[in-house]
Design a protein around this motif. Structure first.
Motif, PDB file in Angstrom:
ATOM      1  N   VAL A  72      11.130  -4.858  -0.228  1.00  0.00           N
ATOM      2  CA  VAL A  72      10.333  -3.944  -0.067  1.00  0.00           C
ATOM      3  C   VAL A  72       9.524  -4.465  -0.609  1.00  0.00           C
ATOM      4  O   VAL A  72       7.549  -4.061  -0.112  1.00  0.00           O
ATOM      5  N   GLU A  75       6.392  -6.237   1.997  1.00  0.00           N
ATOM      6  CA  GLU A  75       5.734  -5.085   2.750  1.00  0.00           C
ATOM      7  C   GLU A  75       4.708  -4.259   1.776  1.00  0.00           C
ATOM      8  O   GLU A  75       3.686  -4.019   2.624  1.00  0.00           O
ATOM      9  N   SER A  76       5.167  -3.716   0.950  1.00  0.00           N
ATOM     10  CA  SER A  76       4.063  -3.137  -0.048  1.00  0.00           C
ATOM     11  C   SER A  76       2.606  -3.740  -0.178  1.00  0.00           C
ATOM     12  O   SER A  76       1.305  -3.300  -0.069  1.00  0.00           O
ATOM     13  N   LEU A  78       1.667  -6.441   1.636  1.00  0.00           N
ATOM     14  CA  LEU A  78       1.224  -6.760   2.576  1.00  0.00           C
ATOM     15  C   LEU A  78       0.223  -5.629   3.358  1.00  0.00           C
ATOM     16  O   LEU A  78      -0.792  -5.775   3.546  1.00  0.00           O
ATOM     17  N   GLU A  79       0.267  -4.526   3.407  1.00  0.00           N
ATOM     18  CA  GLU A  79       0.687  -3.403   3.642  1.00  0.00           C
ATOM     19  C   GLU A  79      -0.910  -2.987   2.522  1.00  0.00           C
ATOM     20  O   GLU A  79      -2.602  -2.969   3.601  1.00  0.00           O
TER      21      GLU A  79
ATOM     22  N   SER B  69       3.202   2.035   8.829  1.00  0.00           N
ATOM     23  CA  SER B  69       3.931   0.538   7.889  1.00  0.00           C
ATOM     24  C   SER B  69       4.233   1.234   7.039  1.00  0.00           C
ATOM     25  O   SER B  69       6.073   0.384   6.915  1.00  0.00           O
ATOM     26  N   ARG B  70       4.104   1.457   6.538  1.00  0.00           N
ATOM     27  CA  ARG B  70       5.163   2.120   5.087  1.00  0.00           C
ATOM     28  C   ARG B  70       6.492   2.407   5.205  1.00  0.00           C
ATOM     29  O   ARG B  70       6.645   3.705   5.449  1.00  0.00           O
ATOM     30  N   VAL B  72      10.649   1.585   5.895  1.00  0.00           N
ATOM     31  CA  VAL B  72      11.362   0.583   6.551  1.00  0.00           C
ATOM     32  C   VAL B  72      11.942   0.547   7.269  1.00  0.00           C
ATOM     33  O   VAL B  72      12.453  -0.764   7.550  1.00  0.00           O
ATOM     34  N   GLU B  75       9.706  -1.772   8.757  1.00  0.00           N
ATOM     35  CA  GLU B  75      10.242  -3.394   8.622  1.00  0.00           C
ATOM     36  C   GLU B  75      11.379  -4.440   9.429  1.00  0.00           C
ATOM     37  O   GLU B  75      12.011  -4.977   9.840  1.00  0.00           O
ATOM     38  N   PHE B  96      -1.020  -3.761  12.467  1.00  0.00           N
ATOM     39  CA  PHE B  96      -0.394  -2.684  11.791  1.00  0.00           C
ATOM     40  C   PHE B  96      -1.446  -1.636  11.752  1.00  0.00           C
ATOM     41  O   PHE B  96      -2.769  -2.303  11.357  1.00  0.00           O
TER      42      PHE B  96
END
Lengths: 341, 341
Positions: A72, A75-76, A78-79, B69-70, B72, B75, B96
DNA sequence: AACATTACCGTTAACGTTTACAGTTACAAT
DNA sequence: ATTGTAACTGTAAACGTTAACGGTAATGTT
């Protein structure tokens, strides 16, 4: 699909002039620009990026290499990175790598095949960089690792001070009265092991300095950065070291798993066991109990790395190394047991 | 960086023959193949994909468009998709999009610029597809939406039955004795609203059929698929409808936020309020309490969509529409209150 | 008037591939 | 010995673009 030829034909100009309009070159009359732009708009034309990239050798978009994607935290970042790229009108390409891949070798492959103009490594093992980063010729940024000591001119790095973060975390636990603290951390055989190392060594420093009772065999349990791994580690740790009053887990995902492990071991958080994490993912603020953690400034991490790369690409700046602040976030998951004594 | 020319020069053959070796064409002698392969290996040569793609019009890798994208849930699917692509030796590219972007328009842009050979939409609004999907010429898959009713020959879809899932969820809550149930769902103005719609209408069906007491204004609260939004919605809902005994939130992230909201409203989960989610993200199994949810088979969702696309690309198969199973996962977050009466 | 300069525009070679086509062998069949 | 065929291999055009170069017309300078 319209090509530059069609635009040329339709507008009555040559492809050379069309190209100049597209690339905002000066030598083109106001009228031609208007005419051509009108046709481009009406045809909904966009240059074929394969052709562009073939011509201008090495300019496919920046690629972000994400290592170990079920994470996670990454991912954050990356966003946020995506956002910065978008704001700067830049395309990005993302590639996901296995957690045990050699990201530098993968990047080398990617370079010969796609010629990206820049690279961002999200997660990475310094050893691989030391071994073979010299073979990479494009500007790169390592996020989540410090490349200051490495002899590469085109590798920036953006990271937080993991050792200090861990020191601060342990100090926080100590300030809440905890003296017997267990640690759940990364094992050295995973590639994210270096981060674990730093965080672990930070914790050990404090134990040493304060002459606290800590035995690696008894009070430490390895774990990957996953829920499951955190769960298992917590259960094992509680069996080995039943007298600890707090657990420092070196990642928030680990904490989340660990809490379930603690509960399934018949103990309560934070009444029996306090827990503290690392990273500062969003959910720590919503968990019940709210989780104390070492928050890294995710946004800053993302912005710095992308902007550094973009600047270097535009102005040929030299690589830099950034240390991003962290912050201790107190939380309900840590109980103050000082007054009890 | 070696090119095909270098390989030709070094091996003593022409670039035509080298190209044939690379592409496994039959008309090449055993010796030539051996010689050339040796040079390719020693030079660590890989064809420049820009050139390849420029030549063979329209064959840059499949692109996955992830919307919002946020998340889970997405993802996890994305990660599984990556795996399947890798197993099939296929590259993937990921883009994204903002939650409020028009993914079909974005895809059209992407097609003219990059000519991907296929497209996967992770999340998407059927309205946009209806409007302008006709302009997309490559095979595509919509994941998390049913395109069966749409008149497009090259659009497959893979989804779960959201209406039925929601029905099953409510039935489960009813079976545990709950009669006053609140719902936290998506608002219609977000693009993921359609999923919300289906889930909401599934719930309403049950309320109607069972003639249960449910008032949209009082017992429903809109929410995005985020922690924060779930938190706020839960607090508002509890104020409006203090007598509900259970909350069905149409996404697990919403539940996670909602639980905190419930706690901050001075109530306990599940003693005062039971909660149930939707999606089945990994953390629901580790949360304290474990969260009851409608689990979608994430792995199946990913595998089906990628394999369908790959098959269609290889064998020119026709588009198909898959409904993936879901499963009610009971959990500690729902209290059985039947015996209390 | 002659020339230089500027501003614009078109032509063309190149980027690294693939592939249709045209060779060039070697060998068998006549 | 000639021809036909098979098995290879080389050549060159094309993909869509950019940019160096050269050309033309208009304007400015002497």
């Amino acid at each position: 699909m319209a090509t530059i030829k069609d635009i040329a034909r339709l507008s009555g100009y040559s492809i050379g002039t069309v190209s100049r309009v597209i690339n905002h070159h000066p030598d083109v009359s106001e009228k031609a620009r208007k005419d051509i732009e009108a046709v481009i708009a009406s045809e909904n034309y966009k240059p074929n990026s394969n052709a562009v990239q073939l011509k201008n050798t090495g300019c496919s978009p920046v690629t972000v290499l994400v290592k170990g994607s079920r994470n996670v935290f990454f991912e954050s970042i990356l966003e946020d990175m995506q956002k910065v790229f978008r704001e700067n009108g830049e395309e990005v390409s993302v590639a996901f790598l296995d957690e045990d891949a050699n990201e530098v070798e993968a990047a080398i492959q990617l370079c010969v095949q796609r010629r990206p103009k820049g690279l961002i490594f999200l997660g990475g093992n310094l050893n691989y960089f030391e071994e073979s980063f010299e073979r990479i010729e494009v500007p790169a940024v390592l996020v989540t690792g410090d490349a200051e000591e490495l002899p590469f001119e085109n590798l920036s790095s953006v990271t937080t001070d993991d050792t200090k973060g861990a020191r601060d975390a342990i100090e926080y636990l100590v300030s809440q009265g905890h003296e017997r603290i267990g640690i759940i951390g990364g094992s050295l055989d995973t590639d994210l092991g270096q981060i674990s190392d730093f965080r672990l060594s930070g914790a050990l420093e404090v134990f040493n300095r304060r002459k606290m009772n800590f035995d690696m065999d008894r009070d430490f349990e390895p774990s990957k950065f996953s829920l499951e791994s955190g769960y298992e580690a917590a259960r094992r740790l509680l069996k080995k070291a039943p007298d600890i009053t707090a657990i420092f887990a070196i990642g928030d995902m680990i904490v989340l798993g660990a809490i379930r492990g603690i509960v399934d071991s018949g103990k309560k958080v934070p009444d029996d066991i306090s827990v503290m994490g690392y990273d500062g993912i969003e959910y720590t603020r919503y968990a019940v109990p709210r989780i104390a953690t070492v928050r890294q400034d995710i946004h800053e991490l993302a912005v710095r790395s992308v902007e550094d790369l973009l600047w270097r690409l535009s102005y040929h700046r030299v690589a830099q190394h950034f240390i991003i602040d962290h912050e201790i976030i107190p939380g309900e998951s840590v109980k103050n047991i000082r007054e009890e004594k």
